[in-house]
Design a protein around this motif. Sequence first.
Motif, PDB file in Angstrom:
ATOM      1  N   ARG A  12      47.196  22.356  34.408  1.00 48.14           N
ATOM      2  CA  ARG A  12      46.672  22.528  35.383  1.00 48.14           C
ATOM      3  C   ARG A  12      46.121  23.745  36.336  1.00 48.14           C
ATOM      4  NH1 ARG A  12      51.951  19.485  35.567  1.00 48.14           N
ATOM      5  NH2 ARG A  12      53.263  20.780  35.569  1.00 48.14           N
ATOM      6  N   PHE A  15      42.441  23.019  34.420  1.00 45.00           N
ATOM      7  CA  PHE A  15      41.578  21.959  34.834  1.00 45.00           C
ATOM      8  C   PHE A  15      41.209  22.109  36.600  1.00 45.00           C
ATOM      9  CE2 PHE A  15      42.151  17.996  32.961  1.00 45.00           C
ATOM     10  CZ  PHE A  15      41.962  18.377  31.866  1.00 45.00           C
ATOM     11  N   ALA A  16      42.076  23.654  37.781  1.00 43.02           N
ATOM     12  CA  ALA A  16      41.931  23.934  38.617  1.00 43.02           C
ATOM     13  C   ALA A  16      40.696  24.430  39.165  1.00 43.02           C
ATOM     14  CB  ALA A  16      43.088  23.672  39.687  1.00 43.02           C
ATOM     15  N   GLY A  19      37.199  23.044  38.191  1.00 37.54           N
ATOM     16  CA  GLY A  19      37.418  21.880  39.282  1.00 37.54           C
ATOM     17  C   GLY A  19      37.242  20.442  38.072  1.00 37.54           C
ATOM     18  N   LEU A  20      38.060  20.206  37.508  1.00 38.31           N
ATOM     19  CA  LEU A  20      38.233  19.309  37.503  1.00 38.31           C
ATOM     20  C   LEU A  20      39.699  18.947  37.436  1.00 38.31           C
ATOM     21  CD1 LEU A  20      38.232  20.613  33.198  1.00 38.31           C
ATOM     22  CD2 LEU A  20      36.802  18.850  34.731  1.00 38.31           C
ATOM     23  N   ASP A  21      39.428  17.351  38.020  1.00 38.83           N
ATOM     24  CA  ASP A  21      40.909  16.391  38.580  1.00 38.83           C
ATOM     25  C   ASP A  21      41.221  16.252  37.254  1.00 38.83           C
ATOM     26  OD1 ASP A  21      41.154  13.208  38.671  1.00 38.83           O
ATOM     27  OD2 ASP A  21      40.821  14.787  41.144  1.00 38.83           O
ATOM     28  N   GLU A  22      43.335  15.991  38.174  1.00 42.89           N
ATOM     29  CA  GLU A  22      43.826  16.069  37.013  1.00 42.89           C
ATOM     30  C   GLU A  22      43.748  14.662  36.174  1.00 42.89           C
ATOM     31  OE1 GLU A  22      47.279  16.928  36.219  1.00 42.89           O
ATOM     32  OE2 GLU A  22      45.668  19.068  36.961  1.00 42.89           O
ATOM     33  N   GLY A  23      43.292  13.603  37.022  1.00 41.46           N
ATOM     34  CA  GLY A  23      43.036  12.561  35.353  1.00 41.46           C
ATOM     35  C   GLY A  23      42.511  12.020  35.201  1.00 41.46           C
ATOM     36  N   VAL A  24      41.113  13.856  34.877  1.00 43.32           N
ATOM     37  CA  VAL A  24      40.593  13.997  33.655  1.00 43.32           C
ATOM     38  C   VAL A  24      41.647  13.458  32.325  1.00 43.32           C
ATOM     39  CG1 VAL A  24      38.830  15.774  32.223  1.00 43.32           C
ATOM     40  CG2 VAL A  24      38.696  14.601  34.725  1.00 43.32           C
ATOM     41  N   MET A  36      31.638  17.951  32.026  1.00 42.43           N
ATOM     42  CA  MET A  36      32.399  18.107  31.807  1.00 42.43           C
ATOM     43  C   MET A  36      33.733  17.799  30.759  1.00 42.43           C
ATOM     44  SD  MET A  36      33.112  14.453  34.253  1.00 42.43           S
ATOM     45  CE  MET A  36      35.115  13.902  33.900  1.00 42.43           C
TER      46      MET A  36
END
Length: 154
Positions: A12, A15-16, A19-24, A36
């Motif tokens: 997490r 990803f933050a 700039g990656l959303d959790e859904g990735v 991505m």
Amino acid sequence: RADARRRAERRRELFARYGLDEGVARLFPHELSGGMARRVLLCCALMGNPKLIVADEPTPGLDLDLAVRALADLRAFADGGGGVMLITHDIELALTVADRVAVFRDGTVVEETAVASFADPALLAHPFSRQLWHALPEHDFAVTDTAVERGVPC
């Protein structure tokens, strides 16, 4: 169980950071854009406790801010005792984080030198390395007479 929680929290955080959303995390590789996919691979490389990271062209497809952040993270990993082999065509970015540079031409190392040698072309031993120095934007993408005579594109 605690290890799985730590890994999930680390993912997490990374990803933050990139700039990656959790859904990735639930997407298949073919569902990711090139940028991505590079960011996910950087996160994967930084997740565990590797001794060496081989980063082959980690920055194409990333905006400059993310590219700089990624290389700073690789530099921090190296400063923490890990090894990083950065393979890139982006000499400008590499020079901001590397200790040493190996210059390849036609698949052969023509020079291996300290980053400090790129401060002045006179410090570079191989003509091709000097041509690369002259081709950098801060040197106005200059093509040397030697390069023109030899038909070497810069």
